[in-house]
Design an enzyme around this catalytic site. Structure first.
Site, PDB file in Angstrom:
ATOM      1  N   ASP A   1      -2.922  -1.736  12.268  1.00 49.26           N
ATOM      2  CA  ASP A   1      -3.902  -1.844  11.170  1.00 49.26           C
ATOM      3  C   ASP A   1      -4.859  -2.971  11.541  1.00 49.26           C
ATOM      4  OD1 ASP A   1      -5.244  -1.706   8.735  1.00 49.26           O
ATOM      5  OD2 ASP A   1      -3.652  -2.704   7.576  1.00 49.26           O
TER       6      ASP A   1
ATOM      7  N   HIS B   1       0.867  -1.186   0.000  1.00 49.03           N
ATOM      8  CA  HIS B   1       0.000   0.000   0.000  1.00 49.03           C
ATOM      9  C   HIS B   1       0.907   1.240   0.000  1.00 49.03           C
ATOM     10  CE1 HIS B   1      -3.475   2.373   0.158  1.00 49.03           C
ATOM     11  NE2 HIS B   1      -3.963   2.073   1.340  1.00 49.03           N
TER      12      HIS B   1
HETATM   13  N1   CP Z   1      -6.337   3.771   4.181  1.00 51.22           N
HETATM   14  C1   CP Z   1      -7.010   3.475   3.084  1.00 51.22           C
HETATM   15  O1   CP Z   1      -6.439   3.118   2.036  1.00 51.22           O
HETATM   16  O2   CP Z   1      -8.359   3.633   3.194  1.00 51.22           O
HETATM   17  P1   CP Z   1      -9.444   3.165   2.151  1.00 51.22           P
HETATM   18  O3   CP Z   1      -9.437   1.662   2.123  1.00 51.22           O
HETATM   19  O4   CP Z   1     -10.745   3.727   2.647  1.00 51.22           O
HETATM   20  O5   CP Z   1      -9.094   3.720   0.797  1.00 51.22           O
HETATM   21  N1  NVA Z   2      -4.696  -3.927   5.400  1.00 49.02           N
HETATM   22  C1  NVA Z   2      -5.922  -3.321   4.976  1.00 49.02           C
HETATM   23  C2  NVA Z   2      -5.694  -1.903   4.591  1.00 49.02           C
HETATM   24  C3  NVA Z   2      -6.902  -1.126   4.217  1.00 49.02           C
HETATM   25  C4  NVA Z   2      -6.595   0.276   3.832  1.00 49.02           C
HETATM   26  C5  NVA Z   2      -6.537  -4.096   3.839  1.00 49.02           C
HETATM   27  O1  NVA Z   2      -5.815  -4.501   2.916  1.00 49.02           O
HETATM   28  O2  NVA Z   2      -7.737  -4.326   3.866  1.00 49.02           O
END
Ligand code: CP
Ligand code: NVA
Length: 325
Positions: free
Chosen positions: A244, A150
């Site tokens: 997270d 991410h």
């Molecule tokens: N943190 C983040 O990426 O949030 P969303 O999943 O809402 O885009």
């Molecule tokens: N680790 C989480 C992040 C969401 C922004 C996911 O992948 O769902």
């Protein structure tokens, strides 16, 4: 008066800067950037935040496709609003009903989209989909989250750390819980910038070996470090605590995850072990009551909404540099 810790004056951009000359066409992982490139992007993000007006038409006549296989609040809205603020046009393409590549070949997606749009921002399950898209598209491809990375979140996170502490180098961050996509990109960014990250996870939920190896290589050059442990004592004295959700969007083993990570919750007792000035960070969405309690996420040390806001500025610095050099 705000209960939050004041932001440091070093939050200001260090010098006036324009788009950053990036060696990469795409942004698929944080490791696509060098340390100077990442530092320059953070400077540009601060400039865009402080003085957006000179860049209000930078993407004039340009379209950005937002292709999403998974749900989103922050990523979708920050990209849509961000592209608008740079004078461009964002088009949201909901791809949640089927996986990219099932109706037609990935190569054909890429070769069609690059005829219409100047950039593809994609949230996908498999990182390989982004890699294939980047290989076949002439235009930049930006990772808006995959199962394993991410990087846009990490840009906003290090921007938030830089605002709060003036620099990332030398900072001690403790990440608790799942060694997931958010943890991977955060570890990359901290190790690139000379920060010290300790990932505190139960057995079976640490970062993948190849990520650990890359982080250690980055840290060797930058003077940072990555440590993994299952012991909560690694929180002691940290400058920042990050967590997270224990169950990400692509996970199907929720029960086992809740069982394994139950004792890694960030609650007031745990936060009290960190430095007095420590901040609490979370990419959001949060599962309140699981990985973090209301007292912590709503408390004076929490910077979670600053992180969310910084998504827009960090991503705009990236878009400007990829699209309007
Ligand atoms: N943190 C983040 O990426 O949030 P969303 O999943 O809402 O885009
Ligand atoms: N680790 C989480 C992040 C969401 C922004 C996911 O992948 O769902």
């Amino acid at each position: 008066m705000s209960k939050r810790a004041p932001q440091t004056s070093t939050a200001k951009p260090r010098k006036s800067t324009g788009p950053v000359a990036l060696r990469t066409k795409d942004f698929l992982t944080v490791t696509d950037l060098s340390r100077p490139e990442l530092e320059a992007l953070l400077n540009l993000a601060l400039e865009l935040k402080a003085r957006p007006q000179p860049h209000a038409h930078a993407l004039g006549g340009k379209s950005v496709v937002l292709l999403f296989e998974k749900p989103s609040l922050r990523t979708r809205v920050s990209f849509e609003v961000g592209v608008y603020r740079l004078g461009g046009h964002a088009l949201f393409y909901d791809h949640s009903a089927e996986r990219i590549g099932s109706r037609e070949a990935l190569k054909d997606y890429a070769k069609n989209l690059d005829r219409f749009a100047h950039c593809v921002v994609a949230r996908v399950f498999e990182q390989s989909v982004l890699e294939g898209m980047a290989q076949h598209a002439q235009v930049p491809v930006v990772n808006a989250l995959s199962n394993t990375h991410h990087p846009c979140q990490a840009l906003a996170d290090v921007l938030t750390l830089r605002q709060r502490f003036g620099k990332v180098a030398g900072l001690k961050l403790a990440y608790l819980g799942d060694g997931n996509n958010v943890c991977t990109s955060l570890a990359h960014a901290l190790c690139l910038l000379g920060g010290h990250i300790t990932v505190i996870s139960p057995k079976g939920y640490v970062l993948p070996t190849d990520i650990l190896d890359t982080c250690k290589e980055l840290a060797q050059t930058s003077g940072g470090s990555l440590t993994t442990t299952s012991s909560l004592s690694a929180v002691d004295g940290a400058d920042a605590i990050y967590t997270d959700a224990w169950v990400s969007m692509h996970h199907s083993d929720a029960e086992a995850r809740y069982r394994a990570m139950r004792s890694y919750q960030v609650n007031p007792a745990l936060l009290a072990r960190a430095a007095k000035h420590a901040i609490f960070m979370h990419c959001l969405p949060a599962e309140r009551g699981d990985e973090v309690t209301d007292e912590v996420i709503d408390g004076p040390q929490s910077v979670v909404y600053d992180q969310a806001k910084n998504r827009l500025h960090a991503q705009n610095a990236l878009l400007l540099s990829l699209l309007a050099p």
